[in-house]
Design a protein around this motif. Sequence first.
Motif, PDB file in Angstrom:
ATOM      1  N   GLY A 125     -36.092  52.672 -26.823  1.00  0.00           N
ATOM      2  CA  GLY A 125     -37.053  53.318 -27.705  1.00  0.00           C
ATOM      3  C   GLY A 125     -36.833  53.056 -29.179  1.00  0.00           C
ATOM      4  N   ALA A 126     -36.332  51.874 -29.525  1.00  0.00           N
ATOM      5  CA  ALA A 126     -36.153  51.524 -30.933  1.00  0.00           C
ATOM      6  C   ALA A 126     -37.509  51.416 -31.623  1.00  0.00           C
ATOM      7  CB  ALA A 126     -35.399  50.203 -31.057  1.00  0.00           C
ATOM      8  N   SER A 127     -37.533  51.725 -32.916  1.00  0.00           N
ATOM      9  CA  SER A 127     -38.752  51.572 -33.701  1.00  0.00           C
ATOM     10  C   SER A 127     -38.753  50.269 -34.490  1.00  0.00           C
ATOM     11  CB  SER A 127     -38.920  52.748 -34.665  1.00  0.00           C
ATOM     12  OG  SER A 127     -37.832  52.802 -35.582  1.00  0.00           O
ATOM     13  N   ALA A 128     -37.549  49.692 -34.735  1.00  0.00           N
ATOM     14  CA  ALA A 128     -37.465  48.444 -35.488  1.00  0.00           C
ATOM     15  C   ALA A 128     -36.145  47.749 -35.190  1.00  0.00           C
ATOM     16  CB  ALA A 128     -37.588  48.696 -36.991  1.00  0.00           C
ATOM     17  N   ALA A 129     -36.174  46.432 -35.323  1.00  0.00           N
ATOM     18  CA  ALA A 129     -34.966  45.611 -35.236  1.00  0.00           C
ATOM     19  C   ALA A 129     -34.819  44.862 -36.540  1.00  0.00           C
ATOM     20  CB  ALA A 129     -35.059  44.633 -34.065  1.00  0.00           C
ATOM     21  N   LEU A 130     -33.598  44.783 -37.047  1.00  0.00           N
ATOM     22  CA  LEU A 130     -33.324  44.208 -38.364  1.00  0.00           C
ATOM     23  C   LEU A 130     -32.440  42.978 -38.236  1.00  0.00           C
ATOM     24  CD1 LEU A 130     -32.388  47.553 -40.160  1.00  0.00           C
ATOM     25  CD2 LEU A 130     -34.671  46.600 -39.798  1.00  0.00           C
ATOM     26  N   SER A 131     -32.578  42.093 -39.197  1.00  0.00           N
ATOM     27  CA  SER A 131     -31.717  40.920 -39.257  1.00  0.00           C
ATOM     28  C   SER A 131     -31.621  40.480 -40.706  1.00  0.00           C
ATOM     29  CB  SER A 131     -32.290  39.783 -38.397  1.00  0.00           C
ATOM     30  OG  SER A 131     -31.427  38.664 -38.402  1.00  0.00           O
ATOM     31  N   ALA A 132     -30.463  39.976 -41.094  1.00  0.00           N
ATOM     32  CA  ALA A 132     -30.277  39.380 -42.413  1.00  0.00           C
ATOM     33  C   ALA A 132     -29.773  37.961 -42.192  1.00  0.00           C
ATOM     34  CB  ALA A 132     -29.303  40.172 -43.257  1.00  0.00           C
ATOM     35  N   VAL A 133     -30.498  36.968 -42.731  1.00  0.00           N
ATOM     36  CA  VAL A 133     -30.233  35.565 -42.403  1.00  0.00           C
ATOM     37  C   VAL A 133     -30.140  34.753 -43.684  1.00  0.00           C
ATOM     38  CG1 VAL A 133     -30.990  33.594 -41.041  1.00  0.00           C
ATOM     39  CG2 VAL A 133     -31.642  35.906 -40.330  1.00  0.00           C
ATOM     40  N   PHE A 134     -29.057  33.971 -43.809  1.00  0.00           N
ATOM     41  CA  PHE A 134     -28.987  33.046 -44.930  1.00  0.00           C
ATOM     42  C   PHE A 134     -30.185  32.106 -44.889  1.00  0.00           C
ATOM     43  CE2 PHE A 134     -24.143  33.479 -44.712  1.00  0.00           C
ATOM     44  CZ  PHE A 134     -24.112  34.372 -45.766  1.00  0.00           C
ATOM     45  N   TYR A 138     -40.537  38.563 -36.435  1.00  0.00           N
ATOM     46  CA  TYR A 138     -39.961  39.265 -37.584  1.00  0.00           C
ATOM     47  C   TYR A 138     -40.765  38.967 -38.850  1.00  0.00           C
ATOM     48  CZ  TYR A 138     -35.539  40.199 -35.052  1.00  0.00           C
ATOM     49  OH  TYR A 138     -34.580  40.631 -34.166  1.00  0.00           O
ATOM     50  N   ALA A 139     -40.800  39.943 -39.739  1.00  0.00           N
ATOM     51  CA  ALA A 139     -41.479  39.789 -41.022  1.00  0.00           C
ATOM     52  C   ALA A 139     -40.471  39.968 -42.152  1.00  0.00           C
ATOM     53  CB  ALA A 139     -42.604  40.815 -41.164  1.00  0.00           C
ATOM     54  N   HIS A 140     -40.758  39.320 -43.283  1.00  0.00           N
ATOM     55  CA  HIS A 140     -39.879  39.425 -44.440  1.00  0.00           C
ATOM     56  C   HIS A 140     -39.851  40.859 -44.951  1.00  0.00           C
ATOM     57  CE1 HIS A 140     -38.478  38.618 -48.628  1.00  0.00           C
ATOM     58  NE2 HIS A 140     -37.733  37.750 -47.995  1.00  0.00           N
ATOM     59  N   ASP A 141     -38.639  41.336 -45.279  1.00  0.00           N
ATOM     60  CA  ASP A 141     -38.465  42.734 -45.659  1.00  0.00           C
ATOM     61  C   ASP A 141     -37.575  42.856 -46.888  1.00  0.00           C
ATOM     62  OD1 ASP A 141     -38.906  45.537 -45.140  1.00  0.00           O
ATOM     63  OD2 ASP A 141     -36.861  45.657 -44.380  1.00  0.00           O
ATOM     64  N   ARG A 157     -33.901  39.400 -45.688  1.00  0.00           N
ATOM     65  CA  ARG A 157     -33.844  40.580 -44.837  1.00  0.00           C
ATOM     66  C   ARG A 157     -35.123  40.601 -44.007  1.00  0.00           C
ATOM     67  NH1 ARG A 157     -33.008  44.418 -48.593  1.00  0.00           N
ATOM     68  NH2 ARG A 157     -35.135  45.243 -48.506  1.00  0.00           N
ATOM     69  N   LEU A 158     -34.987  40.679 -42.696  1.00  0.00           N
ATOM     70  CA  LEU A 158     -36.122  40.576 -41.789  1.00  0.00           C
ATOM     71  C   LEU A 158     -36.232  41.838 -40.944  1.00  0.00           C
ATOM     72  CD1 LEU A 158     -35.399  36.932 -40.555  1.00  0.00           C
ATOM     73  CD2 LEU A 158     -36.893  37.621 -42.443  1.00  0.00           C
ATOM     74  N   ARG A 159     -37.468  42.185 -40.583  1.00  0.00           N
ATOM     75  CA  ARG A 159     -37.714  43.383 -39.779  1.00  0.00           C
ATOM     76  C   ARG A 159     -38.765  43.078 -38.720  1.00  0.00           C
ATOM     77  NH1 ARG A 159     -37.594  49.143 -40.320  1.00  0.00           N
ATOM     78  NH2 ARG A 159     -36.400  48.855 -42.242  1.00  0.00           N
ATOM     79  N   LEU A 160     -38.505  43.544 -37.515  1.00  0.00           N
ATOM     80  CA  LEU A 160     -39.463  43.462 -36.416  1.00  0.00           C
ATOM     81  C   LEU A 160     -39.741  44.872 -35.934  1.00  0.00           C
ATOM     82  CD1 LEU A 160     -41.069  41.879 -34.260  1.00  0.00           C
ATOM     83  CD2 LEU A 160     -38.957  41.767 -32.906  1.00  0.00           C
ATOM     84  N   THR A 161     -40.992  45.297 -36.013  1.00  0.00           N
ATOM     85  CA  THR A 161     -41.349  46.643 -35.566  1.00  0.00           C
ATOM     86  C   THR A 161     -41.705  46.649 -34.094  1.00  0.00           C
ATOM     87  OG1 THR A 161     -43.699  46.399 -36.063  1.00  0.00           O
ATOM     88  CG2 THR A 161     -42.255  47.157 -37.866  1.00  0.00           C
ATOM     89  N   ALA A 162     -41.646  47.833 -33.500  1.00  0.00           N
ATOM     90  CA  ALA A 162     -42.001  47.959 -32.088  1.00  0.00           C
ATOM     91  C   ALA A 162     -43.456  47.557 -31.850  1.00  0.00           C
ATOM     92  CB  ALA A 162     -41.761  49.396 -31.622  1.00  0.00           C
ATOM     93  N   ASP A 163     -44.344  47.926 -32.754  1.00  0.00           N
ATOM     94  CA  ASP A 163     -45.753  47.558 -32.592  1.00  0.00           C
ATOM     95  C   ASP A 163     -45.930  46.047 -32.623  1.00  0.00           C
ATOM     96  OD1 ASP A 163     -46.518  50.194 -32.395  1.00  0.00           O
ATOM     97  OD2 ASP A 163     -47.091  50.379 -34.504  1.00  0.00           O
ATOM     98  N   ARG A 164     -45.254  45.378 -33.548  1.00  0.00           N
ATOM     99  CA  ARG A 164     -45.342  43.916 -33.612  1.00  0.00           C
ATOM    100  C   ARG A 164     -44.730  43.279 -32.375  1.00  0.00           C
ATOM    101  NH1 ARG A 164     -47.678  39.232 -34.399  1.00  0.00           N
ATOM    102  NH2 ARG A 164     -46.312  37.617 -35.252  1.00  0.00           N
TER     103      ARG A 164
END
Length: 215
Positions: free
Chosen positions: A142-151, A166-169, A185-192
Amino acid sequence: MLADLWPLYRLALVTPRLELRLPREDELAALAVLAGRGVHPPGERPFLTPWTDGGPEDRARSVLRGHWQRLAAWDEAAWALGLGVFRRGSGEPIGLVAAWASDFAVVREVATWSWLGLEFHSRGYGTEARAALLTLAFDHLGASAALSAVFRDNHASQAVSRKLGYAHDGITVDARDGEALVSDRLRLTADRWRTVDHPAVTVTGLAACRSWFGL
Protein backbone atom coordinates in the motif's frame (compact mmCIF):
# COMPACT_ATOMS: atom_id res chain seq x y z
CA MET A 1 12.95 -23.67 10.72
CA LEU A 2 14.66 -20.33 10.28
CA ALA A 3 11.60 -18.95 8.48
CA ASP A 4 9.45 -19.64 11.54
CA LEU A 5 11.60 -17.23 13.54
CA TRP A 6 12.33 -14.81 10.67
CA PRO A 7 9.28 -14.97 8.36
CA LEU A 8 10.86 -12.68 5.77
CA TYR A 9 12.58 -15.84 4.54
CA ARG A 10 9.16 -16.97 3.26
CA LEU A 11 8.72 -13.85 1.12
CA ALA A 12 9.34 -14.37 -2.61
CA LEU A 13 8.72 -12.20 -5.67
CA VAL A 14 8.55 -14.10 -8.95
CA THR A 15 8.66 -12.52 -12.42
CA PRO A 16 8.75 -14.22 -15.83
CA ARG A 17 12.55 -14.63 -15.63
CA LEU A 18 13.53 -13.93 -12.03
CA GLU A 19 12.96 -14.85 -8.41
CA LEU A 20 13.69 -12.36 -5.63
CA ARG A 21 14.08 -13.54 -2.04
CA LEU A 22 16.34 -13.42 0.99
CA PRO A 23 19.46 -15.44 0.15
CA ARG A 24 20.58 -18.35 2.30
CA GLU A 25 24.19 -18.33 3.44
CA ASP A 26 25.63 -20.21 0.47
CA GLU A 27 23.63 -18.04 -1.92
CA LEU A 28 24.80 -14.91 -0.12
CA ALA A 29 28.39 -16.04 -0.56
CA ALA A 30 27.75 -16.55 -4.29
CA LEU A 31 26.27 -13.05 -4.55
CA ALA A 32 29.27 -11.62 -2.74
CA VAL A 33 31.67 -13.33 -5.14
CA LEU A 34 29.59 -12.02 -8.06
CA ALA A 35 29.89 -8.46 -6.73
CA GLY A 36 33.61 -9.00 -6.31
CA ARG A 37 33.90 -9.62 -10.04
CA GLY A 38 32.32 -6.23 -10.75
CA VAL A 39 28.93 -4.54 -10.88
CA HIS A 40 29.80 -1.62 -13.16
CA PRO A 41 32.45 -0.90 -15.79
CA PRO A 42 35.90 0.14 -14.56
CA GLY A 43 36.29 3.89 -14.27
CA GLU A 44 32.65 4.46 -13.30
CA ARG A 45 31.16 5.05 -9.86
CA PRO A 46 27.36 5.01 -10.01
CA PHE A 47 26.94 4.81 -6.22
CA LEU A 48 27.47 7.54 -3.64
CA THR A 49 28.81 5.08 -1.07
CA PRO A 50 32.17 3.84 -2.38
CA TRP A 51 31.49 0.21 -1.49
CA THR A 52 32.89 -0.96 -4.83
CA ASP A 53 36.32 0.54 -4.13
CA GLY A 54 39.13 -1.87 -3.37
CA GLY A 55 39.70 -5.38 -4.61
CA PRO A 56 37.30 -8.29 -5.21
CA GLU A 57 37.49 -9.51 -1.60
CA ASP A 58 36.73 -6.01 -0.29
CA ARG A 59 33.64 -5.77 -2.48
CA ALA A 60 32.51 -9.27 -1.54
CA ARG A 61 32.85 -8.62 2.18
CA SER A 62 30.97 -5.34 1.82
CA VAL A 63 28.02 -7.29 0.41
CA LEU A 64 28.13 -9.66 3.39
CA ARG A 65 28.32 -6.83 5.92
CA GLY A 66 25.50 -4.92 4.27
CA HIS A 67 23.22 -7.95 4.21
CA TRP A 68 23.85 -8.89 7.81
CA GLN A 69 23.45 -5.29 8.93
CA ARG A 70 20.04 -4.98 7.24
CA LEU A 71 18.84 -8.16 8.92
CA ALA A 72 20.20 -7.25 12.35
CA ALA A 73 18.86 -3.68 12.27
CA TRP A 74 15.37 -4.57 11.04
CA ASP A 75 12.62 -2.64 12.82
CA GLU A 76 9.04 -2.09 11.72
CA ALA A 77 9.61 1.68 12.05
CA ALA A 78 12.78 1.66 9.92
CA TRP A 79 13.35 -1.37 7.70
CA ALA A 80 15.50 -2.23 4.71
CA LEU A 81 14.63 -5.30 2.65
CA GLY A 82 17.54 -6.63 0.59
CA LEU A 83 16.64 -9.48 -1.75
CA GLY A 84 18.88 -11.64 -3.86
CA VAL A 85 17.95 -11.76 -7.55
CA PHE A 86 18.07 -15.26 -9.07
CA ARG A 87 17.33 -16.53 -12.54
CA ARG A 88 14.26 -18.73 -12.56
CA GLY A 89 14.90 -22.36 -13.26
CA SER A 90 18.65 -22.37 -12.74
CA GLY A 91 18.67 -20.39 -9.48
CA GLU A 92 21.77 -18.55 -10.72
CA PRO A 93 22.43 -15.43 -8.61
CA ILE A 94 22.65 -12.26 -10.70
CA GLY A 95 22.38 -9.36 -8.25
CA LEU A 96 20.76 -7.72 -5.27
CA VAL A 97 17.89 -5.24 -4.90
CA ALA A 98 16.65 -3.40 -1.84
CA ALA A 99 13.74 -1.30 -0.68
CA TRP A 100 13.76 0.68 2.52
CA ALA A 101 11.45 2.96 4.45
CA SER A 102 11.07 4.88 7.70
CA ASP A 103 7.70 5.19 9.46
CA PHE A 104 6.16 3.40 6.49
CA ALA A 105 2.80 2.87 8.20
CA VAL A 106 2.36 6.66 8.25
CA VAL A 107 4.48 8.03 5.39
CA ARG A 108 3.79 5.22 2.86
CA GLU A 109 6.93 5.91 0.81
CA VAL A 110 9.78 3.58 -0.09
CA ALA A 111 13.15 4.08 -1.74
CA THR A 112 15.08 1.50 -3.73
CA TRP A 113 18.58 0.63 -4.93
CA SER A 114 20.07 -2.29 -6.81
CA TRP A 115 23.12 -3.79 -8.45
CA LEU A 116 23.60 -6.58 -10.97
CA GLY A 117 26.72 -8.51 -11.81
CA LEU A 118 28.39 -6.89 -14.78
CA GLU A 119 27.78 -9.89 -17.03
CA PHE A 120 24.02 -9.52 -16.51
CA HIS A 121 23.71 -5.90 -17.61
CA SER A 122 21.72 -4.82 -20.69
CA ARG A 123 19.32 -7.79 -20.61
CA GLY A 124 16.33 -6.09 -19.01
CA TYR A 125 16.91 -7.80 -15.67
CA GLY A 126 17.27 -4.48 -13.83
CA THR A 127 13.86 -3.29 -14.98
CA GLU A 128 12.25 -6.64 -14.17
CA ALA A 129 13.77 -6.77 -10.69
CA ARG A 130 12.78 -3.20 -9.82
CA ALA A 131 9.26 -3.85 -11.13
CA ALA A 132 9.05 -6.76 -8.68
CA LEU A 133 10.00 -4.49 -5.76
CA LEU A 134 7.51 -1.85 -6.89
CA THR A 135 4.76 -4.46 -7.18
CA LEU A 136 5.42 -5.47 -3.59
CA ALA A 137 5.45 -1.86 -2.44
CA PHE A 138 2.41 -0.55 -4.31
CA ASP A 139 0.15 -3.55 -4.80
CA HIS A 140 0.79 -5.44 -1.56
CA LEU A 141 2.10 -2.99 1.05
CA GLY A 142 0.00 0.00 0.00
CA ALA A 143 2.80 2.47 -0.73
CA SER A 144 1.78 5.87 -2.08
CA ALA A 145 5.14 6.64 -3.74
CA ALA A 146 8.53 5.19 -4.56
CA LEU A 147 11.63 7.39 -4.54
CA SER A 148 15.01 7.21 -6.19
CA ALA A 149 18.04 9.48 -6.40
CA VAL A 150 20.25 8.85 -9.45
CA PHE A 151 23.49 10.43 -10.60
CA ARG A 152 23.00 12.05 -13.97
CA ASP A 153 25.82 9.96 -15.40
CA ASN A 154 24.20 6.70 -14.23
CA HIS A 155 22.48 6.20 -17.56
CA ALA A 156 21.33 2.61 -16.96
CA SER A 157 19.46 3.47 -13.76
CA GLN A 158 18.02 6.60 -15.36
CA ALA A 159 16.67 4.48 -18.22
CA VAL A 160 15.05 1.95 -15.87
CA SER A 161 13.37 4.76 -13.93
CA ARG A 162 12.00 6.38 -17.08
CA LYS A 163 10.66 3.06 -18.34
CA LEU A 164 8.81 2.44 -15.08
CA GLY A 165 7.23 5.89 -15.00
CA TYR A 166 9.24 7.89 -12.49
CA ALA A 167 8.98 11.67 -12.78
CA HIS A 168 11.55 14.33 -11.94
CA ASP A 169 11.13 15.57 -8.37
CA GLY A 170 14.05 17.96 -7.92
CA ILE A 171 17.76 17.46 -7.33
CA THR A 172 20.20 16.62 -4.58
CA VAL A 173 23.87 17.63 -4.42
CA ASP A 174 26.45 15.33 -2.86
CA ALA A 175 30.22 15.15 -2.64
CA ARG A 176 31.74 12.37 -4.76
CA ASP A 177 35.49 11.98 -5.08
CA GLY A 178 36.07 15.56 -3.99
CA GLU A 179 33.57 17.24 -6.31
CA ALA A 180 29.96 18.33 -5.99
CA LEU A 181 27.77 16.09 -8.07
CA VAL A 182 24.10 16.57 -8.92
CA SER A 183 21.65 13.70 -8.68
CA ASP A 184 18.14 13.69 -10.07
CA ARG A 185 15.52 13.04 -7.41
CA LEU A 186 12.79 10.88 -8.93
CA ARG A 187 9.31 9.93 -7.72
CA LEU A 188 6.81 7.32 -8.88
CA THR A 189 3.29 7.61 -7.48
CA ALA A 190 0.87 4.76 -7.00
CA ASP A 191 -1.53 6.32 -9.51
CA ARG A 192 1.21 6.56 -12.14
CA TRP A 193 2.35 2.99 -11.40
CA ARG A 194 -1.09 1.67 -12.30
CA THR A 195 -0.81 3.15 -15.81
CA VAL A 196 2.64 1.73 -16.63
CA ASP A 197 3.23 -1.57 -18.39
CA HIS A 198 5.43 -3.86 -16.33
CA PRO A 199 6.11 -7.59 -16.01
CA ALA A 200 3.66 -9.79 -14.13
CA VAL A 201 4.84 -10.43 -10.57
CA THR A 202 3.65 -13.09 -8.13
CA VAL A 203 4.20 -12.34 -4.43
CA THR A 204 4.09 -15.18 -1.91
CA GLY A 205 4.81 -15.45 1.80
CA LEU A 206 3.80 -11.91 2.69
CA ALA A 207 0.98 -12.77 5.09
CA ALA A 208 3.39 -14.07 7.71
CA CYS A 209 5.48 -10.92 7.75
CA ARG A 210 3.10 -8.00 7.08
CA SER A 211 3.53 -6.80 10.66
CA TRP A 212 7.30 -6.60 10.07
CA PHE A 213 6.59 -3.73 7.68
CA GLY A 214 4.55 -1.89 10.29
CA LEU A 215 1.20 -3.01 8.81
